[in-house]
Enzyme design. Structure first.
Site, PDB file in Angstrom:
ATOM      1  N   HIS A 139       0.878  -1.182   0.000  1.00 52.97           N
ATOM      2  CA  HIS A 139       0.000   0.000   0.000  1.00 52.97           C
ATOM      3  C   HIS A 139       0.912   1.228   0.000  1.00 52.97           C
ATOM      4  CE1 HIS A 139      -3.491   2.379   0.614  1.00 52.97           C
ATOM      5  NE2 HIS A 139      -3.853   2.030   1.829  1.00 52.97           N
TER       6      HIS A 139
ATOM      7  N   HIS B 164      -2.139  -2.161  -9.905  1.00 54.58           N
ATOM      8  CA  HIS B 164      -3.148  -1.572  -9.032  1.00 54.58           C
ATOM      9  C   HIS B 164      -4.392  -2.445  -9.068  1.00 54.58           C
ATOM     10  CE1 HIS B 164      -5.684   1.394  -7.098  1.00 54.58           C
ATOM     11  NE2 HIS B 164      -4.556   1.940  -6.693  1.00 54.58           N
TER      12      HIS B 164
ATOM     13  N   ASP C 273       2.872   5.532  -6.655  1.00 51.86           N
ATOM     14  CA  ASP C 273       4.094   5.416  -5.862  1.00 51.86           C
ATOM     15  C   ASP C 273       5.351   5.304  -6.712  1.00 51.86           C
ATOM     16  OD1 ASP C 273       2.999   5.536  -3.289  1.00 51.86           O
ATOM     17  OD2 ASP C 273       2.241   3.504  -3.497  1.00 51.86           O
TER      18      ASP C 273
END
Ligand code: CMC
Length: 428
Positions: free
Chosen positions: A268, A307, A363
Site C-alpha cells: 500500500h 493496481h 508510488d
C-alpha cells in the site's frame, strides 16, 4: 419480468428467487432467503480481499479503473491538481463542495490554528530511538493524541467531529516534521501561521537558524500537488480500516492511527519507499532488462507497478511525472529517474506486464521526487499519510452519518475441526 432483477434457481430445492439489482449490485443479505429449510442459515457470499464486494455507498471519490479516471466529488483530479491548493481540495473532499472565498479563509484559519502540538508530545517522541522508522513514530503519536483529547470519543456529536477534523488535519504535518527532526537529532520547529499548509510543513522540516523560513515556491507547489493527488482514493486498504475501526465508535485519533498502520505496508503506501530500494538495487540503467527478467521469473514484484483498480493507467502517475519535471528543474535531475524511465519503457512493452495490465502507479515516481526534495525514503509513507488523513476523515464522517452502516463484522466460513473431546496433556 423486470430486467433489474437477478433470477436465481436453487438446484437442490428447485426454487427460484428474484433479487433486485441496484447500481449494478445485489444485496448480499438478499441471498439469505435462499434456504433448503426454515432452520437453514441461507446462502452467504464469499469474497476474500473484497475483490467484488461494495462495503458502502459513497459520494466522495469516483474511480473508473479501466478508463484511468479519478474524481473527487465529481471534479477531475487533473483540474484540481492544476487549479487548487491542497486545503481547498481538503475542504471539497470533506464537505462536498469547493469553498467560497470566505469559507476557504475560515477553513484555512481553523486548520492553521490547530497546528500546534501539546508540549508533552515532545516527551513521547523522545522515547523513540533515533533510528526508529518514522511511520512507527507517526502512528504512535497520532494514537497518543487520543489521550490528550478525551472529548474526541463523543463521535456522534457533529461539532465534536468537526473539531477533531481540524485538529488532525492541522497536526499531522507537525507530527510528521517532528518525526523527521527526531531522526536527525535536530530541535523541533514550531508552526508558522504566516505560511501556507505545505510551506509551513517545509518550515517545520527544514528551518535551521534563519529568522524566517523561505520555502522554494516551485517545491512548495509540487508538494501541494502531491498532497492533492493523495487526498483520497475511495475504499483502499487503509480507508477500509478507518471505516472498520470507526464503525466501533473508536475516537478518530485511534481510527486514524489504525488506518495509517494499514498504509505503512509495502503493498500500500509503503510501496514508494520500496520503489527507491528497488532502484538502488538495480543500480544502473543497463541492469534494468535483467531485473525485469528476475521479476518475471517469480522473484518478487516490480514495486510501484500494478493496481487493484487501475487497469489502464493511474491518472495520478501522469500528473506526478509532470510535477517531477518541475522539481528536477530546481534540484537537478536524479540518476534514479533515468533507471525508473527505463524500467517503465521496458515494462510497458513487455508481454508479462501488458497481459496483466500492470502500469506505473502513484508510488512509482513520488519517491523519486521526494528524494530529490531532500527526504530520506523512510519518510515517504509519512508524506502519503498527511494528505490521506483528509480522505480517511471524510470517509469516517460519511460512515458515521450513513443510517445503513453498523459495526463492521464480516462473516466467515468455518473450515476447522468438527466437535471433538478434550485430550489430557499426557495423552497428546
Ligand atoms: N510486479 C509484477 N507482477 C505483478 C505486480 C507487480 N508490481 N503486481 C501484480 N502482479 C502480477 C501478480 O503476480 C499476478 O500475476 P499472476 O496472475 O501470474 O498470479 C497478477 O499480476 C495480478 O496481481 P494481483 O496480486 O492479483 O493484483 P492485486 O490487485 O491483488 O494487487 C497490488 C494490486 C497493487 C497490491 C499489486 O499490483 C502489487 O503488489 N504492486 C506492487 C506494490 C505497489 O506498487 N503498491 C502500491 C499500490 S498504489 C498506491 C496505494 O494504493 O497504496
Amino acid at each position: 419480468m423486470s430486467n433489474n432483477t437477478l433470477t436465481i434457481t436453487h438446484d437442490r430445492s428447485g426454487k427460484t428467487y428474484q433479487v433486485p439489482i441496484e447500481n449494478g449490485t445485489i444485496r448480499a443479505m438478499d441471498l439469505r432467503m435462499i434456504k433448503t429449510s426454515p432452520e437453514d442459515f441461507g446462502v452467504m457470499s464469499y469474497d476474500p480481499a473484497f475483490l467484488n464486494t461494495a462495503s458502502c455507498q459513497s459520494a466522495i471519490t469516483y474511480i473508473d479503473g479501466d478508463k484511468g479516471i479519478l474524481r473527487y466529488r465529481g471534479y477531475p483530479i487533473e483540474q484540481l491538481a492544476e487549479k487548487c491548493t491542497f486545503l481547498e481540495v481538503a475542504y471539497l473532499v470533506l464537505f462536498g463542495e469547493l469553498p467560497t472565498d470566505t469559507e476557504l479563509k475560515e477553513w484555512t484559519d481553523a486548520i492553521t490554528h490547530h497546528t500546534m502540538l501539546h508540549e508533552n508530545t515532545k516527551k513521547f517522541l523522545e522515547g523513540f530511538r533515533h533510528d526508529a522508522h518514522p511511520m512507527g513514530i507517526f502512528v504512535s503519536t497520532v494514537a497518543a493524541l487520543s489521550t490528550v483529547y478525551p472529548d474526541a470519543r463523543n463521535v456522534l456529536d457533529p461539532e465534536v467531529r468537526k473539531l477533531q477534523i481540524y485538529r488532525l488535519i492541522g497536526k499531522v504535518p507537525t507530527i510528521s516534521a517532528y518525526c523527521y527532526r527526531h531522526s536527525l537529532g535536530h530541535p523541533y520547529v514550531y508552526p508558522d501561521n504566516d505560511l501556507s499548509y505545505t510551506e509551513n510543513f517545509m518550515n517545520m522540516l527544514w528551518k535551521m537558524v534563519e529568522p524566517k523560513y523561505q520555502a522554494n515556491s516551485v517545491l512548495a507547489r509540487a508538494l501541494d500537488i502531491l498532497f492533492i493527488l493523495h487526498a483520497d482514493h475511495e475504499q483502499n486498504c487503509s480507508t477500509n480500516v478507518m471505516r472498520a475501526v470507526g464503525s466501533s465508535q473508536a475516537d478518530p485519533f485511534l481510527a486514524t492511527a489504525a488506518a495509517a498502520t494499514a498504509l505503512s505496508g509495502p503493498l500500500h503506501g509503503g510501496a514508494n519507499e520500496e520503489v527507491l530500494k528497488m532502484l538502488d538495487e538495480i543500480g544502473s540503467k543497463d541492469r534494468v532488462p535483467a531485473y525485469i527478467d528476475h521479476i518475471k521469473a517469480g522473484h518478487g514484484k516490480l514495486m510501484g507497478f500494478g493496481h487493484r483498480i487501475y487497469k489502464n493507467y493511474d491518472p495520478r502517475a501522469r500528473i506526478i511525472k509532470w510535477a517531477a519535471d518541475q522539481v528536477f528543474r530546481v534540484t537537478g535531475t536524479s540518476s534514479k529517474l533515468e533507471i525508473a524511465l527505463e524500467l517503465e519503457r521496458i515494462a510497458l512493452k513487455d508481454e508479462y506486464f501488458i497481459k496483466r495490465k500492470l502500469y506505473p502507479n502513484v508510488d512509482f515516481y513520488s519517491g523519486i521526487i521526494y528524494q530529490a526534495m531532500g527526504f530520506s525514503p523512510d519518510m515517504f509513507t509519512v508524506l502519503f499519510a498527511i494528505p490521506r488523513t483528509v480522505g480517511w476523515l471524510a470517509q469516517w464522517q460519511e460512515m458515521l452519518t450513513d443510517p445503513e452502516q453498523k459495526i463492521a463484522r464480516p462473516r466467515q466460513i468455518y473450515i476447522g475441526h468438527d466437535l471433538r473431546d478434550f485430550v489430557p496433556i499426557e495423552k497428546r
